[in-house]
Design an enzyme around this catalytic site. Structure first.
Site, PDB file in Angstrom:
ATOM      1  N   SER A  82      40.973  28.138 -46.093  1.00  0.00           N
ATOM      2  CA  SER A  82      41.653  29.251 -46.745  1.00  0.00           C
ATOM      3  C   SER A  82      42.102  30.297 -45.713  1.00  0.00           C
ATOM      4  CB  SER A  82      40.733  29.832 -47.824  1.00  0.00           C
ATOM      5  OG  SER A  82      41.447  30.673 -48.699  1.00  0.00           O
ATOM      6  N   MET A 144      35.844  34.208 -56.426  1.00  0.00           N
ATOM      7  CA  MET A 144      35.110  32.934 -56.432  1.00  0.00           C
ATOM      8  C   MET A 144      35.471  32.119 -57.666  1.00  0.00           C
ATOM      9  SD  MET A 144      31.300  33.582 -55.029  1.00  0.00           S
ATOM     10  CE  MET A 144      30.984  35.275 -54.688  1.00  0.00           C
ATOM     11  N   ALA A 145      35.534  32.791 -58.814  1.00  0.00           N
ATOM     12  CA  ALA A 145      35.877  32.097 -60.063  1.00  0.00           C
ATOM     13  C   ALA A 145      37.286  31.520 -59.964  1.00  0.00           C
ATOM     14  CB  ALA A 145      35.771  33.059 -61.238  1.00  0.00           C
ATOM     15  N   ASP A 207      44.171  23.171 -56.986  1.00  0.00           N
ATOM     16  CA  ASP A 207      44.044  24.502 -56.370  1.00  0.00           C
ATOM     17  C   ASP A 207      45.046  25.491 -56.973  1.00  0.00           C
ATOM     18  OD1 ASP A 207      43.715  26.667 -54.642  1.00  0.00           O
ATOM     19  OD2 ASP A 207      43.584  25.421 -52.849  1.00  0.00           O
ATOM     20  N   HIS A 235      39.988  24.845 -54.961  1.00  0.00           N
ATOM     21  CA  HIS A 235      40.132  25.505 -53.661  1.00  0.00           C
ATOM     22  C   HIS A 235      38.981  25.214 -52.688  1.00  0.00           C
ATOM     23  CE1 HIS A 235      42.201  28.416 -51.151  1.00  0.00           C
ATOM     24  NE2 HIS A 235      41.110  29.139 -51.002  1.00  0.00           N
TER      25      HIS A 235
END
Length: 255
Positions: A82, A144-145, A207, A235
């Site tokens: 990322s 995060m979710a 993603d 992700h």
């Protein structure tokens, strides 16, 4: 105050550096380290402002990259997830003698969408920025979710990410802000053509932050690079499809 970032090294073999993403820290790689340390000397760093490097701060991508390079192995395979993918790519472009191979995971040379380029809508990034100023731990939780959304094991992935983040000191809000600005503003698309080392791009089909169209677009722009798409992942493919992820890294980094 020490000027050194927090590094850990595990195992033996060719050097492999792992860079985490925004809001996270090096603990996210625990499972990956356990799987790869038999084949590599795996080096994990907490980026400036995160985890055990929380008291450090980099003003922009170039400064963050310079701080990471300071204590990094002389030459290594670099893997960035990322936001970490942008750091690794910046290092590969500006210090190619230090990078034998480059692996990016769920990363993009330009995270913000700008038609026809796919990415995160700028309003989503600016919403994160304003939330960050109010409640940064809630903002990280939402992020995060968002990272796990779409993955069949989303709940488990979020739990694992959360445990990793909470196992080390909280990130520094100033560095979180810089990270969001990097995601919003940096565009390395044209620069990628000048990369000289072998490159592997890894993506999650589901993603929501790095749409799979990015993989297709880059395949056309960078025909000499390799790519692999994890069909069940969002992700964080290194968690969702861990064994396959490690196999891809091993095959590319060792040959």
């Amino acid at each position: 105050m020490s000027t050194n970032l927090h590094w850990q090294s595990f195992g033996q073999g060719p050097d492999l550096v792992l860079l985490h993403g925004w809001g996270m820290n090096g603990a996210v790689w625990q499972q990956t380290v356990e799987s790869l340390q038999a084949d590599f000397c795996v080096h994990v760093v907490d980026l400036p402002g995160y985890g055990f490097s929380a008291e450090h701060h980099g003003e922009d991508l170039a400064q963050i990259a310079a701080m990471v390079l300071k204590d990094a192995p002389e030459k290594a395979v670099w893997l960035g997830w990322s936001l970490g993918g942008l750091v690794a790519t910046h290092i590969a472009l500006n210090a190619p003698q230090r990078v034998s191979k480059l692996i990016t995971v769920a990363s993009s040379p330009k995270f913000a969408a700008e038609k026809p380029w796919r990415g995160i809508q700028p309003n989503v990034l600016s919403a994160f920025t304003s939330q960050l100023l109010e409640d940064f731990s809630l903002t990280i939780e939402r992020f995060m979710a968002l990272q796990a959304m779409g993955s069949p094991s989303a709940r488990k992935d979020v739990k694992q990410l959360k445990q990793a983040v909470l196992s080390r000191p909280q990130p520094n809000p100033e560095s979180l802000l810089v990270g969001l600005n990097i995601l919003a503003d940096v565009d390395l698309r044209d620069a990628l053509i000048s990369l000289t080392m072998p490159m592997l791009r890894l993506y999650g089909r589901l993603d929501g932050l790095v749409p799979i169209k990015v993989a297709t677009d880059l395949s056309q722009q960078l025909p000499h690079t390799q790519q692999f798409v994890f069909s069940q992942s969002s992700h964080a493919p290194f968690m969702t499809e861990h064994d396959e992820f490690c196999a891809q890294v091993r095959d590319f980094a060792q040959d």
